[in-house]
Design an enzyme around this catalytic site. Structure first.
Site, mmCIF file in Angstrom:
data_model
loop_
_atom_site.group_PDB
_atom_site.id
_atom_site.type_symbol
_atom_site.label_atom_id
_atom_site.label_comp_id
_atom_site.label_asym_id
_atom_site.label_seq_id
_atom_site.Cartn_x
_atom_site.Cartn_y
_atom_site.Cartn_z
ATOM 1 N N HIS A 85 0.817 -1.212 0.000
ATOM 2 C CA HIS A 85 0.000 0.000 0.000
ATOM 3 C C HIS A 85 0.851 1.262 0.000
ATOM 4 O O HIS A 85 0.342 2.357 -0.275
ATOM 5 C CB HIS A 85 -1.006 -0.009 1.162
ATOM 6 C CG HIS A 85 -0.447 0.179 2.535
ATOM 7 N ND1 HIS A 85 -0.188 -0.864 3.391
ATOM 8 C CD2 HIS A 85 -0.135 1.299 3.223
ATOM 9 C CE1 HIS A 85 0.254 -0.409 4.544
ATOM 10 N NE2 HIS A 85 0.307 0.916 4.468
ATOM 11 N N ASN A 213 -9.285 -5.069 6.305
ATOM 12 C CA ASN A 213 -8.436 -4.018 6.849
ATOM 13 C C ASN A 213 -8.643 -3.878 8.357
ATOM 14 O O ASN A 213 -9.779 -3.836 8.831
ATOM 15 C CB ASN A 213 -8.765 -2.696 6.148
ATOM 16 C CG ASN A 213 -7.776 -1.601 6.479
ATOM 17 O OD1 ASN A 213 -6.651 -1.862 6.909
ATOM 18 N ND2 ASN A 213 -8.191 -0.364 6.274
ATOM 19 N N TRP A 214 -7.551 -3.828 9.119
ATOM 20 C CA TRP A 214 -7.566 -3.708 10.586
ATOM 21 C C TRP A 214 -8.170 -4.946 11.272
ATOM 22 O O TRP A 214 -8.588 -4.867 12.419
ATOM 23 C CB TRP A 214 -8.347 -2.466 11.055
ATOM 24 C CG TRP A 214 -7.829 -1.164 10.545
ATOM 25 C CD1 TRP A 214 -8.399 -0.391 9.574
ATOM 26 C CD2 TRP A 214 -6.651 -0.459 10.969
ATOM 27 N NE1 TRP A 214 -7.649 0.737 9.366
ATOM 28 C CE2 TRP A 214 -6.577 0.723 10.212
ATOM 29 C CE3 TRP A 214 -5.665 -0.729 11.919
ATOM 30 C CZ2 TRP A 214 -5.542 1.646 10.375
ATOM 31 C CZ3 TRP A 214 -4.645 0.185 12.074
ATOM 32 C CH2 TRP A 214 -4.592 1.352 11.312
ATOM 33 N N ASP A 222 1.228 -7.822 1.940
ATOM 34 C CA ASP A 222 1.354 -6.368 1.791
ATOM 35 C C ASP A 222 2.831 -5.980 1.668
ATOM 36 O O ASP A 222 3.440 -5.470 2.608
ATOM 37 C CB ASP A 222 0.703 -5.684 3.004
ATOM 38 C CG ASP A 222 0.414 -4.214 2.751
ATOM 39 O OD1 ASP A 222 0.954 -3.664 1.774
ATOM 40 O OD2 ASP A 222 -0.338 -3.617 3.541
ATOM 41 N N ASN A 328 -9.058 3.771 4.773
ATOM 42 C CA ASN A 328 -8.181 3.341 5.851
ATOM 43 C C ASN A 328 -8.376 4.210 7.095
ATOM 44 O O ASN A 328 -8.541 3.704 8.208
ATOM 45 C CB ASN A 328 -6.727 3.402 5.392
ATOM 46 C CG ASN A 328 -5.769 2.833 6.416
ATOM 47 O OD1 ASN A 328 -5.919 1.707 6.858
ATOM 48 N ND2 ASN A 328 -4.782 3.615 6.797
ATOM 49 N N GLY A 646 2.552 5.563 9.606
ATOM 50 C CA GLY A 646 3.921 5.978 9.334
ATOM 51 C C GLY A 646 4.881 4.813 9.483
ATOM 52 O O GLY A 646 5.922 4.769 8.827
ATOM 53 N N ASN A 647 4.519 3.855 10.356
ATOM 54 C CA ASN A 647 5.292 2.623 10.476
ATOM 55 C C ASN A 647 4.998 1.662 9.342
ATOM 56 O O ASN A 647 5.703 0.640 9.211
ATOM 57 C CB ASN A 647 5.004 1.914 11.798
ATOM 58 C CG ASN A 647 5.864 2.387 12.942
ATOM 59 O OD1 ASN A 647 5.367 2.833 13.972
ATOM 60 N ND2 ASN A 647 7.171 2.293 12.774
ATOM 61 N N SER A 648 3.984 1.922 8.537
ATOM 62 C CA SER A 648 3.717 1.041 7.396
ATOM 63 C C SER A 648 4.986 0.853 6.582
ATOM 64 O O SER A 648 5.641 1.821 6.202
ATOM 65 C CB SER A 648 2.626 1.643 6.514
ATOM 66 O OG SER A 648 1.381 1.602 7.137
ATOM 67 N N PHE A 664 2.571 -3.958 8.804
ATOM 68 C CA PHE A 664 1.678 -3.269 7.878
ATOM 69 C C PHE A 664 0.340 -2.853 8.460
ATOM 70 O O PHE A 664 -0.399 -2.080 7.844
ATOM 71 C CB PHE A 664 1.458 -4.085 6.597
ATOM 72 C CG PHE A 664 0.605 -5.317 6.740
ATOM 73 C CD1 PHE A 664 -0.766 -5.263 6.517
ATOM 74 C CD2 PHE A 664 1.167 -6.541 7.044
ATOM 75 C CE1 PHE A 664 -1.553 -6.406 6.612
ATOM 76 C CE2 PHE A 664 0.396 -7.687 7.137
ATOM 77 C CZ PHE A 664 -0.978 -7.624 6.933
ATOM 78 N N ASP A 665 -0.009 -3.312 9.658
ATOM 79 C CA ASP A 665 -1.338 -2.958 10.146
ATOM 80 C C ASP A 665 -1.421 -3.276 11.631
ATOM 81 O O ASP A 665 -0.515 -3.885 12.220
ATOM 82 C CB ASP A 665 -2.396 -3.774 9.395
ATOM 83 C CG ASP A 665 -3.742 -3.050 9.300
ATOM 84 O OD1 ASP A 665 -3.885 -1.983 9.913
ATOM 85 O OD2 ASP A 665 -4.640 -3.559 8.598
#
Length: 713
Positions: A85, A213-214, A222, A328, A646-648, A664-665
């Site tokens: 993503h 997602n989540w 990802d 998101n 931001g850590n993605s 990623f999540d």
């Protein structure tokens, strides 16, 4: 969990404070490693903890920022691993109905087949994180407040950045920590030539889509790859066919073995924003009033885009990355609201605040500055809360891309009339290229029919704000033009026309008949007044919050627990362990597997695996990527590491500092960790490196990249 997080910690014994959960919490600055070295070792770290404070050595000097996501070098030829993503915007930018790389994925079989990433794409290589608190406070006194304080801090900040950026190709920034009681300058090498190398098909890279997602269990691959390119002499340069792959000082080694349940893991990256150190009143207002409005606005926005692009593949491609981002944040906001209720955030923050302020009172005159700061901060929070809802509704207007572009151009022209050092941050000479690239990006992400619908929706929200708080000049001008002429008569829908305005003088804007330019000119004075009001309040708030949080640091130290600052986009590391979760009637195992992935496969929509992946999983053709403890191919796993937006794309490392996946999540009920960390619910989701390598090897045949990463010799 650290003492100050526990609520009534001032009344607790040292034994009660020392909870095992503390080790899993914290987005730590590299220099704080010495404060927590014993805890990191006890948690399972096998390398010297001092390496986690050294920006000149692996693993930290292999960690990079993409300006919104995190990433890492994984080869000596500048290959960068991050989330799917995080490269989606470049996939979208390089897609068309005839060549839909967004859906089908992309693999450069040869070096020369790697394609330019979306305009504005950057790779930032960390070089230094230096304490500049004394420099930032130069010229300030206790009496300097309001706009004067804001302007002095901004002047000092720009001076530090300018000095740092005299070095070629460096991008520098000064960020506030602990409310501005401490400042660090972050220096990064800015690599401007970024190319898309590989990303799997959407049916792997975004398997489950918004539905999953989540959520856990998760079955998403990802991941994706960029490459950094530089001039032949090694210097950072704009895109050129003559450029060559960048050679980083170090890169992450791919682990030969994956992780198992209970293993130590750590994550290094650039977390965006957390709000764990805010006052109770700020948190309560956010969840009781602001978040419900913001979430509803995001839902309306996402629904509108889906409705207006339905049946139009070209428009769907144009708005894919925008829609993904909106959905998101929409879902995250919903999770935060639910999470705040689940952990009773209001009571938790109030108890914590009461404990801290009780400690202040117990200190008498010695702690009086903290008491004064608390009173001042409370009053300023009330002021900010009073305007926040109106600001949220008014801000929806900027979703209209051509109006936002016109405002950007006009403000840039206004700022160019000043010496560069006096220009507003974001409009200096250092910002010209990023602005140009933002204007270029619109060409692949804009549809007039959709943009008009977005503006019409925003105007409904805009008009809900009290008339006295709205921009009368903007409204009069819009009424004179009308929406039909606004879109029919503009030239800003053409990239060349937008870029042609970039260096034109203010007088040209004021004479322009372009309807969007006219709107931007009309709204300028109102926007400037509101900006000045916000700066004045920001200066007063910094004066109070910096002292208030300095006291909180002293309180935390008194309880034997160092206090990490809220996330602010700078380099941090966090650590924990691979583990699942249990709650009433539900057990989450720490790994998902290829069989679970196939079970979710429907062949349609968000659950449509590539045919090759389906065939391989049915044949249980996993090669050497099987996890011995599972007897099959792992896909994703859970850990207790502490991350946020931001850590993605952050590299996940094992106890030896080797690459074992990508964060990623998080899980939906755990996103409340942005406000308060709870070890019983906080979990991070990682794509397992074994699934990444299997996909590259078996599904997509990315042999060249595997060899480059040292996976094949």
């Amino acid at each position: 969990m650290k003492a100050w997080v526990l609520g009534g910690a001032a009344a607790l014994s040292a034994t009660m404070i020392a909870t095992a959960a503390w080790a899993d919490e914290g987005m730590w600055l590299p220099r704080q490693t010495q404060d927590i070295a014993a805890q990191v070792r006890a948690a399972g770290l096998e390398i010297d903890p001092a390496l986690l404070s050294n920006l000149q050595a692996a693993p930290l000097n292999a960690i990079v920022s993409l300006g919104g996501c995190s990433a890492s070098f994984v080869s000596p030829q500048g290959l960068v691993a991050t989330n799917h993503h995080c490269v989606q915007g470049s996939l979208q930018y390089n897609s068309s109905p005839d060549q839909d790389r967004l859906t089908n994925g992309f693999l450069a079989r040869r070096l020369q087949d790697e394609v330019r990433a979306a305009p504005g794409s950057r790779i930032f290589v960390i070089e230094e994180l230096r304490d500049v608190t004394a420099d930032m406070n130069r010229g300030l006194t206790a009496r300097t407040t309001g706009i004067d304080r804001y302007n002095r801090l901004e002047e000092n900040r720009k001076s530090l950045i300018a000095a740092c950026e005299r070095q070629p190709s460096r991008r520098c920034d000064v960020r506030a920590y602990y409310g501005g009681s401490t400042y660090f300058l972050q220096q990064q090498l800015e690599i401007k030539d970024v190319r898309l190398v590989y990303a799997p098909a959407m049916g792997i890279g975004n398997f489950g889509g918004e539905t999953d997602n989540w959520m856990w269990p998760r079955h998403t691959g990802d991941f994706g790859f960029y490459r950094a390119y530089v001039a032949p002499d090694g210097s950072s340069a704009d895109y050129s066919e003559a450029n060559v792959p960048y050679r980083p000082r170090s890169h992450l080694r791919i682990a030969t073995e994956g992780v198992t349940d209970g293993d130590f893991v750590m994550v290094a990256g650039f977390p965006g924003t957390t709000s764990r150190l805010v006052t109770a009143e700020e948190a309560i207002f956010q969840f009781d009033q602001l978040y419900p409005v913001q979430t509803r606005l995001l839902t309306d926005y996402a629904n509108l885009i889906e409705q207006r692009t339905e049946g139009d593949q070209a428009a769907q491609i144009k708005y894919a990355s925008i829609l993904a981002g909106v959905e998101n944040y929409e879902k995250k906001s919903q999770g935060e609201i639910a999470g705040a209720k689940a952990i009773d955030l209001a009571a938790r923050k109030t108890e914590q605040q009461n404990a801290y302020r009780s400690w202040i009172r117990e200190g008498g005159r010695r702690r009086q500055p903290y008491a004064t700061a608390a009173r001042d901060l409370d009053a300023l929070v009330q002021e900010a809360n009073a305007t926040a809802l109106a600001d949220t509704r008014l801000g929806t207007i900027n979703r209209a891309q051509l109006y936002a572009a016109a405002k950007l151009l006009y403000r840039y022209a206004q700022e160019q009339q000043k010496p560069d050092a006096e220009r507003e941050s974001g409009y200096q000479q250092r910002d010209r290229l990023p602005i140009q690239q933002r204007l270029q990006q619109i060409e692949r992400r804009y549809d007039a029919r959709v943009d008009r619908a977005v503006l019409e929706q925003a105007l409904v929200e805009y008009r809900k704000v009290d008339a006295a708080s709205r921009d009368a000049a903007f409204e009069r001008t819009l009424e004179q033009i009308g929406l039909d002429r606004l879109y029919a008569d503009t030239e800003l829908d053409e990239t060349a026309a937008r870029l042609a305005w970039l260096d034109r003088p203010v007088a040209d804007f004021e004479r322009s008949t372009d309807p969007f330019i006219r709107l931007a000119v009309a709204s300028y004075d109102w926007g400037l007044r509101r900006e000045t009001e916000a700066k004045t309040r920001a200066g007063r708030t910094q004066a109070a919050r910096s002292v208030y949080l300095q006291g909180m640091r002293e309180w935390a130290d008194a309880n034997g627990r160092p206090l990490y600052p809220d996330a602010n986009g700078s380099l941090r590391f966090t650590y924990g362990k691979v583990t699942g979760r249990q709650r009433d009637g539900l057990i989450w195992t720490p790994f998902t597997t290829a069989e679970g992935l196939l079970a979710k496969h429907t062949g349609e929509g968000e659950f449509d695996l590539p045919d090759r992946a389906v065939e391989l999983i049915r044949d249980r053709d996993y090669g050497r990527y099987v996890a011995p403890s599972l007897g099959t191919l792992p896909v994703d796993y859970l850990s207790t590491v502490d991350i946020t937006n931001g850590n993605s794309g952050s590299a996940t490392l094992n106890a030896r500092g080797e690459f074992v996946g990508l964060a990623f999540d998080g899980t939906l009920d755990g996103v409340i960790s942005d406000w308060s960390y709870d070890p019983t619910i906080n979990r991070t989701i990682h794509v397992d490196s074994r699934f990444m390598l299997w996909t590259m090897d078996k599904v997509d045949g990315a042999d060249r990249l595997l060899e480059e990463m040292g996976v094949r010799r």
